[in-house]
Design an enzyme around this catalytic site. Sequence first.
Site, PDB file in Angstrom:
ATOM      1  N   SER A  56       0.793  -1.229   0.000  1.00 41.46           N
ATOM      2  CA  SER A  56       0.000   0.000   0.000  1.00 41.46           C
ATOM      3  C   SER A  56       0.824   1.278   0.000  1.00 41.46           C
ATOM      4  O   SER A  56       0.314   2.348  -0.309  1.00 41.46           O
ATOM      5  CB  SER A  56      -0.950   0.012   1.199  1.00 41.46           C
ATOM      6  OG  SER A  56      -0.232   0.176   2.405  1.00 41.46           O
ATOM      7  N   LYS A 134       0.672   4.401   6.867  1.00 46.75           N
ATOM      8  CA  LYS A 134       0.094   5.250   5.821  1.00 46.75           C
ATOM      9  C   LYS A 134       0.699   6.647   5.952  1.00 46.75           C
ATOM     10  O   LYS A 134       1.437   6.945   6.888  1.00 46.75           O
ATOM     11  CB  LYS A 134      -1.432   5.351   5.963  1.00 46.75           C
ATOM     12  CG  LYS A 134      -2.176   4.029   6.038  1.00 46.75           C
ATOM     13  CD  LYS A 134      -2.163   3.246   4.742  1.00 46.75           C
ATOM     14  CE  LYS A 134      -2.923   1.927   4.900  1.00 46.75           C
ATOM     15  NZ  LYS A 134      -2.763   1.044   3.704  1.00 46.75           N
TER      16      LYS A 134
END
Length: 262
Positions: A56, A134
């Site tokens: 990701s 993230k």
Amino acid sequence: MTDETLSDGQGRRGRRRAKKQRPFWQELPILVVIAAVVAALLVNFVGRPYVIPSESMETTLHGCAGCTGDRIYVQKLSYYWGDPEPGDVVVFVGPPSWNDTFQSTRSTNTVVRGVQNFFSFFGVVPPDENDLVKRVIAVGGQTVQCCDAQGRVLVDGKPLDEPYARYTIPYKPGLTFGASGGREFPPIKVPDGHLWVMGDNRNNSRDSRAHTSDDLHGTVPVDNVRGKAVFKIWPPGRIGPVRSQDPRPRASAARKRSKQSK
């Protein structure tokens, strides 16, 4: 007689020292305990390594499968005196509604599980919790949405400058996030004390955009943040800093002016 007395006294002191010295095998457990205490203090209060388990955050961080599986060092000191800022890469505990895809990385064997827990402290294996990595896109009080005519994310109505973002599918107006190649999501005001986070690999990341229907509207409490990713420590070919890059246009303009003045 004086010389004999001195000689005899030195001999007794030497024997006492010899008696006090322990064999190494007796000292080893004490050294191991001390090392474990020091390591626990560092892990809990300073920082620790983490394994990147997914794709990701590519290309900033490489995950698996079929990739290098970066190890990063995440430090906690920065957030003792302040909160995460836009552009920071952070590790955080996923809110309860984010646990729908989490699977334990531990063995059912008690001994093996203990070994795995030990090595997770050093980033050799992933931790057995829903820890995610993230990039912070918006903070409390800001409104985030997508997209403008060029497919860029907007914060407080202004498009972000995101050189780190990787899109593998061109922007198609009208397609919401979750559809094939879709980017769009409605305006969401981030509550105070929360963050809006997104993966750099935008077409392959389950982040805030995937949880807009939950109680927190996809945001993450600042209290869930474990720390700030600052360095890639493995593999050798990718060792180097993990840089914070403020995506806000005002910050970009300030950076350009700073470069021009040098």
